[in-house]
Design an enzyme around this catalytic site. Structure first.
Site, short mmCIF file in Angstrom:
data_model
loop_
_atom_site.label_atom_id
_atom_site.label_comp_id
_atom_site.label_asym_id
_atom_site.label_seq_id
_atom_site.Cartn_x
_atom_site.Cartn_y
_atom_site.Cartn_z
N ARG A 9 0.87 -1.19 0.00
CA ARG A 9 0.00 0.00 0.00
C ARG A 9 0.90 1.24 0.00
O ARG A 9 1.45 1.59 1.04
CB ARG A 9 -0.88 0.03 1.25
CG ARG A 9 -1.95 -1.04 1.31
CD ARG A 9 -2.80 -0.88 2.57
NE ARG A 9 -4.02 -1.65 2.53
CZ ARG A 9 -4.18 -2.84 3.10
NH1 ARG A 9 -3.19 -3.42 3.75
NH2 ARG A 9 -5.34 -3.48 3.00
N ARG A 58 1.00 -1.61 -5.33
CA ARG A 58 -0.27 -1.01 -5.70
C ARG A 58 -0.04 0.48 -5.89
O ARG A 58 0.54 1.14 -5.02
CB ARG A 58 -1.31 -1.24 -4.61
CG ARG A 58 -2.60 -0.50 -4.91
CD ARG A 58 -3.67 -0.78 -3.93
NE ARG A 58 -3.48 -0.05 -2.69
CZ ARG A 58 -4.28 -0.18 -1.64
NH1 ARG A 58 -5.27 -1.04 -1.68
NH2 ARG A 58 -4.08 0.52 -0.55
N GLU A 94 -12.27 -4.75 -6.49
CA GLU A 94 -12.81 -4.33 -5.19
C GLU A 94 -14.06 -3.48 -5.31
O GLU A 94 -14.58 -2.98 -4.32
CB GLU A 94 -11.72 -3.61 -4.38
CG GLU A 94 -11.05 -2.46 -5.09
CD GLU A 94 -9.93 -1.82 -4.26
OE1 GLU A 94 -9.82 -2.10 -3.06
OE2 GLU A 94 -9.18 -1.02 -4.84
N ASN A 118 -11.92 -5.94 1.34
CA ASN A 118 -12.32 -4.87 2.27
C ASN A 118 -13.28 -3.91 1.57
O ASN A 118 -14.33 -3.56 2.11
CB ASN A 118 -11.11 -4.10 2.77
CG ASN A 118 -10.07 -5.00 3.38
OD1 ASN A 118 -10.40 -6.07 3.85
ND2 ASN A 118 -8.81 -4.59 3.35
N ARG A 141 -16.82 0.55 5.75
CA ARG A 141 -15.83 -0.29 6.43
C ARG A 141 -15.26 0.36 7.69
O ARG A 141 -14.67 -0.32 8.53
CB ARG A 141 -14.70 -0.65 5.46
CG ARG A 141 -13.97 0.55 4.92
CD ARG A 141 -13.05 0.19 3.77
NE ARG A 141 -11.77 -0.31 4.21
CZ ARG A 141 -10.76 -0.59 3.41
NH1 ARG A 141 -10.89 -0.47 2.10
NH2 ARG A 141 -9.62 -1.01 3.88
N CYS A 166 -6.31 -10.19 -1.44
CA CYS A 166 -5.43 -9.44 -0.53
C CYS A 166 -6.22 -8.62 0.49
O CYS A 166 -5.65 -7.84 1.23
CB CYS A 166 -4.50 -8.53 -1.33
SG CYS A 166 -5.35 -7.25 -2.24
C1 PEP Z 1 -9.16 -4.00 -0.07
O1 PEP Z 1 -9.96 -3.10 -0.32
O2 PEP Z 1 -9.52 -5.15 0.26
C2 PEP Z 1 -7.72 -3.75 -0.13
C3 PEP Z 1 -6.87 -4.73 -0.09
O3 PEP Z 1 -7.28 -2.47 -0.18
P1 PEP Z 1 -7.42 -1.41 1.03
O4 PEP Z 1 -7.77 -2.17 2.28
O5 PEP Z 1 -6.10 -0.73 1.17
O6 PEP Z 1 -8.49 -0.51 0.57
MG MG Z 2 -9.26 -1.31 -1.24
#
Ligand code: PEP
Ligand code: MG
Length: 591
Positions: A307, A343, A442, A465, A476, A513
């Site tokens: 990240r 990423r 995502e 996520n 979230r 991930c």
């Molecule tokens: C996700 O969204 O699952 C992800 C891996 O990215 P982030 O948690 O950094 O948004």
């Molecule tokens: Mg994400």
């Protein structure tokens, strides 16, 4: 402060478990101490002048602080300070400033109460305006309120970086940027009133391997500075003023946790191979380059998610190409022949900090986030891509684009990447073009269009996520709905099934991930769905590998078939627990 008497008997608070482990220590309230709980008290007529003076001094302090930030911001980034300039104007405004003074005078009340009352009125005026720009100014009012109030009550604007005691942080909220400043030698754990299950704040806590419980609602009201507290990050509970007996019990539990962790960590370098010989890639997620050490220690097969946005936080300018090149090269070199999946910048959403901070968005999760931001700021994007391509000569790099919602975003991103490669070539600068390109799946539209996207990329990585957030419409980072954030929801399993089926059909690799991959109980389902690799916060690697080594691959296909017939996350979870629950120990995170 108005709180139940917790001096003589212990009090238990329940929140959201985001990072496992147990810590016992003294509480250190880092912000909003007393700010949220503003009491009204009358003042004598003879004290009115003094009270107004106190208010004026607090406003001046806020004004000076704003001016200082504005003046210290380099010329090139002055447009980013327009929000602060608006706030500066608001500070002089008759509505806020003048009315608070009038209220102190006319009602003979303390400055805190007068300010609170006036702010509530002024805020509702802004919120009811039809012009969206003016509506958004309500957020500025909040910010100013907070600032002046801190000055009034004397709460420190604590810089987490500068805390010099071994403490447990107690905060109303911690942003991902603030959390990333935590120094492990000083902070044992942390708890917050706000925050949801998959917030980036929780993700950083796991990366730091410190126990953390978020979403407690009233931690800052219930806990006082220096209170002894126990944080049980595995169960998601806090115990204030624990009894002798409880301290002993948790001391033992903490020891058992550490022993179990050490035992499974010793086996963590063994491959993740099922009992019938199916080998799976287990990779680590990192946000800060230093975390590469944990990735190596826990025996990961590479980095499945780097990240990169944290290098843009806690600063007012954008990092330069050379700066990024150095950071990426460090990680890539340490990982050697193992893949490093970088990423590209996923700024904004809940990470709206640093130089990329634009005008406030009403709905940042659906706003100018991730690839949308990069495509709007090609200069920022190009700088990052140049740094990645240059650093890639040191190892095995993959690039992954975040928050993709359409095929055209993939095409535009690849075009910019190609242009960057051409310009490096023209400049005679060493770089690697032997790079696999992937996207994070995502956003539901990306899952729906997975067949078309697959034709443009080498791999998928499923970011559960956000996929859960956007599919189930669950913020979230919001504790009010965190109980609804269920990775095993059949709607999510059906989407995952679509993504893995498309990947198999199009013969591209598919990884996961999101945090879902870091829970051992999910491993049988994810294996059965056909994931080629799991990437997770490094501290979950040993537990998940241990689970994979206990699974028979052959059993997972019928398991998925059964799960897909069920109607709720609870039922899927029950089914998994019945079959695989015995493998989990008391301290492994379940869901
Ligand atoms: C996700 O969204 O699952 C992800 C891996 O990215 P982030 O948690 O950094 O948004
Ligand atoms: Mg994400």
């Amino acid at each position: 402060m108005n709180r139940p008497d917790t001096d003589n008997h212990e009090t238990i608070l329940n929140g959201i478990s985001v990072s496992p482990g147990i810590c016992i220590g003294k509480a250190y309230l880092v912000d909003k101490e007393g700010v949220d709980v503003v009491r009204q008290y009358p003042i004598l007529k003879s004290q009115v002048k003094k009270e107004i003076k106190r208010f004026k001094a607090a406003v001046k302090k806020s004004k000076d602080a704003l001016r200082d930030i504005i003046e210290k911001t380099p010329e090139d980034f002055r447009q980013q300070t327009s929000i602060l300039e608006t706030q500066e104007v608001l500070l002089k405004d008759k509505m806020l400033y003048g009315k608070t003074i009038d209220t102190i005078e006319n009602e003979s009340v303390n400055a805190e109460w007068a300010l609170k009352k006036v702010v509530a009125e002024v805020k509702s005026i802004f919120q009811n305006m039809t012009d969206p720009y003016l509506q958004e100014r309500a957020a500025d009012i909040d910010h100013l309120y907070d600032h002046i109030m801190r000055n009034l009550v004397g709460a420190n604007q604590v810089n987490i970086d500068q805390i010099d005691k071994r403490v447990i942080l107690v905060a109303h909220d911690l942003s991902p940027a603030e959390t990333s400043q935590i120094r492990l030698e000083r902070i044992k754990g942390f708890v917050t009133d706000k925050g949801g299950k998959a917030s980036h704040t929780g993700i950083i806590a796991r990366a730091l391997e410190i126990p953390a419980v978020l979403g407690l609602d009233n931690a800052t009201a219930m806990i006082r500075n220096e209170d002894v507290i126990i944080v049980d990050g595995t169960a998601g509970t806090i115990i204030i003023a624990p009894s002798e007996q409880t301290l002993v019990k948790y001391g033992e539990r903490s020891m058992r946790y550490e022993q179990h962790k050490a035992a499974i960590t010793r086996k963590s370098r063994m491959p993740a191979e099922t009992t019938d010989g199916h080998r799976l890639m287990v990779l680590g997620n990192i946000a800060l380059p230093e975390e590469v050490v944990s990735v190596i220690n826990y025996g990961a097969d590479g980095i499945g998610l780097y990240r990169t946005e944290f290098q843009y936080m806690n600063r007012s300018d954008f990092p330069s190409e050379d700066e990024l090149y150095d950071k990426y090269s460090d990680v890539i070199e340490v990982m050697g022949a193992k893949p490093v999946t970088i990423r590209t910048l996923d700024i904004n959403g809940d990470k709206a900090v640093g130089p990329g901070k634009g005008p406030a968005e009403v709905n940042p999760a659906l706003g100018l986030r991730g690839i949308r931001y990069c495509l709007q700021r090609p200069d920022v994007f190009q700088t990052q891509l140049r740094a990645i391509l240059r650093a890639a000569v040191h190892g095995k790099v993959r690039i992954m684009f975040p928050m993709v919602s359409t095929v055209s975003e993939v095409l535009m991103s690849k075009k910019i990447l190609n242009e960057v490669a051409e310009s490096l070539d023209k400049d005679g600068i060493a770089f690697s073009s032997d790079i696999k390109i992937g996207v994070l799946i995502e956003v539901p539209s990306a899952a729906i269009m997975a067949d078309k996207i697959a034709e443009e990329v080498d791999f998928f990585s499923v970011g559960t996520n956000d996929l859960i957030q956007y599919t189930l419409a669950i913020d979230r980072g919001n504790q009010q709905v965190s109980h609804l954030f269920r990775p095993l929801d059949p709607a999510i399993l059906r989407l995952l099934r679509r993504i893995t089926e498309v990947a198999a059909e199009k013969k591209i690799k598919v990884f996961i991930c999101g945090e879902m991959a870091g829970y051992a109980i999910h491993a049988p389902i994810l294996l059965g769905l056909g994931m080629d690799g799991f990437s997770m916060n490094p501290q979950s690697i040993p537990v998940v590998k241990e689970m994979i080594r206990s699974i028979k691959m052959e059993d997972t296909t019928p398991l998925v078939e059964e799960a897909l017939k069920l109607a709720s996350a609870e039922k899927v979870f029950e089914m998994l627990r019945e079959t695989y629950g015995s493998i989990l120990s008391e301290i492994d995170r379940t869901e």
